[in-house]
Design a protein around this motif. Structure first.
Motif, PDB file in Angstrom:
ATOM      1  N   UNK A 186      27.257 -71.312   0.876  1.00  0.00           N
ATOM      2  CA  UNK A 186      28.276 -72.333   1.061  1.00  0.00           C
ATOM      3  C   UNK A 186      29.562 -71.977   0.329  1.00  0.00           C
ATOM      4  N   UNK A 187      29.431 -71.327  -0.811  1.00  0.00           N
ATOM      5  CA  UNK A 187      30.599 -70.954  -1.605  1.00  0.00           C
ATOM      6  C   UNK A 187      31.337 -69.791  -0.968  1.00  0.00           C
ATOM      7  N   UNK A 188      30.580 -68.822  -0.472  1.00  0.00           N
ATOM      8  CA  UNK A 188      31.199 -67.632   0.111  1.00  0.00           C
ATOM      9  C   UNK A 188      31.580 -67.916   1.535  1.00  0.00           C
ATOM     10  N   UNK A 248      33.691 -76.572  -5.257  1.00  0.00           N
ATOM     11  CA  UNK A 248      33.055 -77.239  -6.382  1.00  0.00           C
ATOM     12  C   UNK A 248      32.564 -76.279  -7.439  1.00  0.00           C
ATOM     13  N   UNK A 249      32.634 -74.994  -7.166  1.00  0.00           N
ATOM     14  CA  UNK A 249      32.273 -73.992  -8.163  1.00  0.00           C
ATOM     15  C   UNK A 249      33.459 -73.793  -9.108  1.00  0.00           C
ATOM     16  N   UNK A 250      33.241 -73.097 -10.200  1.00  0.00           N
ATOM     17  CA  UNK A 250      34.285 -72.868 -11.201  1.00  0.00           C
ATOM     18  C   UNK A 250      34.522 -71.371 -11.331  1.00  0.00           C
ATOM     19  N   UNK A 296      39.952 -70.766  -3.272  1.00  0.00           N
ATOM     20  CA  UNK A 296      38.919 -70.974  -2.258  1.00  0.00           C
ATOM     21  C   UNK A 296      37.559 -71.231  -2.909  1.00  0.00           C
ATOM     22  N   UNK A 297      37.257 -70.516  -3.974  1.00  0.00           N
ATOM     23  CA  UNK A 297      35.993 -70.736  -4.681  1.00  0.00           C
ATOM     24  C   UNK A 297      35.988 -72.103  -5.349  1.00  0.00           C
ATOM     25  N   UNK A 320      30.916 -69.796 -11.779  1.00  0.00           N
ATOM     26  CA  UNK A 320      29.783 -70.637 -12.160  1.00  0.00           C
ATOM     27  C   UNK A 320      29.609 -71.705 -11.085  1.00  0.00           C
ATOM     28  N   UNK A 321      28.358 -72.005 -10.765  1.00  0.00           N
ATOM     29  CA  UNK A 321      28.089 -73.018  -9.746  1.00  0.00           C
ATOM     30  C   UNK A 321      26.866 -73.832 -10.149  1.00  0.00           C
TER      31      UNK A 321
END
Length: 72
Positions: free
Chosen positions: A70-72, A43-45, A38-39, A61-62
């Protein structure tokens, strides 16, 4: 600026409601894989995901163009 580089890291902690020990070893690795996917879809790593019976820690990392919301 053309030669600007940045690395932003974030650690999040998810806790189980009332801190009950409900995360069992039988599905722990599958849970970590789902959270990591999901993370990564944002687009995050994902760097590492680990935890205990009542919490999950995520380090990822983002990029500056992404908001943590947006990530969470």
């Amino acid at each position: 600026m053309p030669n600007t580089y940045s690395k932003m890291y974030c650690q999040t902690v998810f806790a189980v409601k009332y801190r009950k020990a409900v995360i069992q070893d039988s599905f722990k690795s599958e849970l970590y894989a789902v959270i990591g996917n999901l993370i990564n879809e944002t687009g995050a790593k994902t760097l590492i995901i680990n935890g205990h019976f009542d919490q999950v820690h995520c380090l990822f990392r983002f990029f500056p163009k992404q908001a943590i919301s947006e990530i969470m």
